[in-house]
Design a protein around this motif. Structure first.
Motif, PDB file in Angstrom:
ATOM      1  N   PHE A 140       0.867  -1.180   0.000  1.00  0.00           N
ATOM      2  CA  PHE A 140       0.000   0.000   0.000  1.00  0.00           C
ATOM      3  C   PHE A 140       0.905   1.231   0.000  1.00  0.00           C
ATOM      4  O   PHE A 140       1.734   1.407   0.890  1.00  0.00           O
ATOM      5  N   GLY A 141       0.753   2.067  -1.023  1.00  0.00           N
ATOM      6  CA  GLY A 141       1.573   3.272  -1.121  1.00  0.00           C
ATOM      7  C   GLY A 141       0.743   4.512  -0.858  1.00  0.00           C
ATOM      8  O   GLY A 141      -0.431   4.572  -1.246  1.00  0.00           O
ATOM      9  N   VAL A 142       1.350   5.483  -0.198  1.00  0.00           N
ATOM     10  CA  VAL A 142       0.669   6.755   0.095  1.00  0.00           C
ATOM     11  C   VAL A 142       1.553   7.892  -0.383  1.00  0.00           C
ATOM     12  O   VAL A 142       2.770   7.890  -0.129  1.00  0.00           O
ATOM     13  N   ASP A 143       0.960   8.855  -1.068  1.00  0.00           N
ATOM     14  CA  ASP A 143       1.703  10.045  -1.476  1.00  0.00           C
ATOM     15  C   ASP A 143       0.705  11.192  -1.656  1.00  0.00           C
ATOM     16  O   ASP A 143      -0.457  10.964  -1.999  1.00  0.00           O
ATOM     17  N   GLU A 144       1.190  12.417  -1.445  1.00  0.00           N
ATOM     18  CA  GLU A 144       0.272  13.564  -1.548  1.00  0.00           C
ATOM     19  C   GLU A 144       0.002  13.977  -3.000  1.00  0.00           C
ATOM     20  O   GLU A 144      -0.920  14.742  -3.262  1.00  0.00           O
ATOM     21  N   SER A 145       0.839  13.491  -3.912  1.00  0.00           N
ATOM     22  CA  SER A 145       0.705  13.917  -5.312  1.00  0.00           C
ATOM     23  C   SER A 145      -0.214  12.972  -6.086  1.00  0.00           C
ATOM     24  O   SER A 145       0.090  11.781  -6.229  1.00  0.00           O
ATOM     25  N   LYS A 146      -1.308  13.503  -6.608  1.00  0.00           N
ATOM     26  CA  LYS A 146      -2.235  12.682  -7.399  1.00  0.00           C
ATOM     27  C   LYS A 146      -1.549  12.205  -8.684  1.00  0.00           C
ATOM     28  O   LYS A 146      -1.746  11.078  -9.119  1.00  0.00           O
ATOM     29  N   THR A 147      -0.733  13.076  -9.279  1.00  0.00           N
ATOM     30  CA  THR A 147      -0.004  12.679 -10.497  1.00  0.00           C
ATOM     31  C   THR A 147       0.851  11.443 -10.211  1.00  0.00           C
ATOM     32  O   THR A 147       0.860  10.481 -10.980  1.00  0.00           O
ATOM     33  N   PHE A 148       1.581  11.470  -9.088  1.00  0.00           N
ATOM     34  CA  PHE A 148       2.448  10.334  -8.750  1.00  0.00           C
ATOM     35  C   PHE A 148       1.614   9.087  -8.449  1.00  0.00           C
ATOM     36  O   PHE A 148       1.966   7.972  -8.855  1.00  0.00           O
ATOM     37  N   ILE A 149       0.520   9.275  -7.718  1.00  0.00           N
ATOM     38  CA  ILE A 149      -0.307   8.114  -7.349  1.00  0.00           C
ATOM     39  C   ILE A 149      -0.923   7.480  -8.598  1.00  0.00           C
ATOM     40  O   ILE A 149      -0.926   6.255  -8.745  1.00  0.00           O
TER      41      ILE A 149
END
Ligand SMILES: C[S@@+](CC[C@H](N)C(=O)[O-])C[C@H]1O[C@@H](n2cnc3c(N)ncnc32)[C@H](O)[C@@H]1O
Length: 272
Positions: A69-78
Motif C-alpha cells: 500500500f503506497g501513500v503520497d500527496e501527489s495525485k499525479t504520482f499516485i
C-alpha cells in the motif's frame, strides 16, 4: 507553492529523475529489504511512495501472496504508481493520495503491516514526528521500518571545490527549511523512534563518490539540472550562479574531478 508542498513538484522532469534515482539506488534498497527480512506474503506500507518505483520492487518481493500500500500527496504520482503496477501485471499494489503526516486517517480500514519503508520523504515534511507515529501505529508488533534519508546534507561537495556548488547546496538547505523540511532530518530520527515504541536496530550511512563516467554521476547531475532552475525561480539562487554550476558539472562530466554525493543514512527499527 504552499508550505509543506513537495518542493520538487510532480512534473515529467521529476518523474524521470525519480525513476533514475530508484535504479541507481536499487542495490542499496535490495540490501535494506533483505536486512529487514522482508518475505513473500508480507504486507508493506510505502510512505511517500512517489510514482511507485520502489513500491513495484517491493510488490515483486512480497509476491502476489503479499500486499503493498503506497501513500503520497501527489495525485499525479499516485496515478502513475497505479498505472505502473497495472502495466507490469502487479495487482497486489494499491496507491492512494494522502498526507503521510495523517497516516491514521489515510490507513483507516487497513490491516496492520509487516514492513514500512520511507525513502527521501521525511526530509520534506514539516512534522516528521507525526509520520513516525503513524508508521508505528500501522505496524504489527515485531513489524519493521526502514527509513533512508539525509543527514549532513551540506557535506555534499565537488572536487575540485566549486564556488557555485557551495552556494547551491546552501540555497537548497535554505529552501527545504523554509518549506518546513530538514536536510539534517536523520539526526532527529532515533529520538522519534524511541518516543513511538520503535527499537532502533541499525544505523548506517551510504556515501557515494561519482566521477563523470560513473552511472552514479547521473544522480547529482540530474538533481542539479532539475532543482537549480527551480531555486532560481524561487529567488534562492542567481541565474549566473546556476549557469556557473552547470559549467562546473560539465567539467566533472568531462573527467576533471568528482562529486561527493550527499550521505544517505539508513535506519532500521522494530516495533516493540
Ligand atoms: C524524493 S520523493 C521520494 C519518492 C519515493 N519515496 C522514492 O524513493 O522514489 C519525495 C516524495 O514525498 C512525497 N511527499 C512529500 N511530502 C508529503 C506529504 N506530506 N504527504 C505525502 N507525500 C509527501 C512527494 O510527493 C514525493 O513523491
Amino acid at each position: 507553492m504552499t508550505e509543506g508542498e513537495y518542493i520538487l513538484g510532480s512534473g515529467e522532469d521529476e518523474l524521470a529523475r525519480l525513476a533514475l534515482q530508484n535504479r541507481l539506488w536499487g542495490d542499496v534498497s535490495a540490501q535494506t529489504f533483505r536486512r529487514a527480512q522482508l518475505q513473500m506474503g508480507h504486507r508493506v506500507l510505502d510512505v511517500g511512495c512517489g510514482p511507485g518505483y520502489a513500491a513495484c520492487d517491493l510488490a515483486n518481493l512480497v509476491t502476489r501472496y503479499g500486499y503493498v500500500f503506497g501513500v503520497d500527496e501527489s495525485k499525479t504520482f499516485i496515478d502513475r504508481a497505479n498505472s505502473l503496477a497495472k502495466a507490469t501485471g502487479i495487482d497486489h499494489l494499491t496507491a492512494k493520495v494522502g498526507d503521510v503526516q495523517e497516516l491514521d486517517q489515510v490507513l483507516d480500514g487497513q490491516e496492520p503491516f509487516d514492513f514500512a519503508y520511507a525513502r527521501w520523504v521525511l526530509c520534506f515534511v514539516p512534522d516528521p514526528d507525526s509520520v513516525v507515529r503513524g508508521i508505528a501505529n500501522a505496524l504489527k508488533p515485531g513489524g519493521r521500518v526502514a527509513v533512508q534519508d539525509y543527514f549532513n546534507y551540506r557535506s555534499m561537495t565537488l572536487a575540485p571545490r566549486s564556488r557555485s556548488h557551495d552556494i547551491v547546496v546552501e540555497a537548497t538547505a535554505r529552501s527545504w527549511l523554509s518549506h518546513g523540511g530538514d536536510p539534517d532530518i536523520g539526526a532527529r530520527l532515533p529520538a522519534m523512534f524511541e518516543a513511538h515504541g520503535l527499537r532502533l536496530d541499525d544505523v548506517r550511512a551510504h556515501l557515494r563518490v561519482a566521477r563523470g563516467n560513473d552511472s552514479m554521476f547521473a544522480w547529482p547531475n540530474t538533481w542539479w539540472h532539475t532543482f537549480a532552475p527551480k531555486l532560481v525561480a524561487m529567488g534562492e539562487l542567481k541565474q549566473s550562479d546556476c549557469d556557473e554550476l552547470i559549467a562546473d558539472l560539465k567539467k566533472i562530466e568531462n573527467g576533471e574531478g568528482f562529486v561527493q554525493c550527499p550521505p544517505v543514512y539508513e535506519f532500521l527499527a522494530t516495533k516493540i
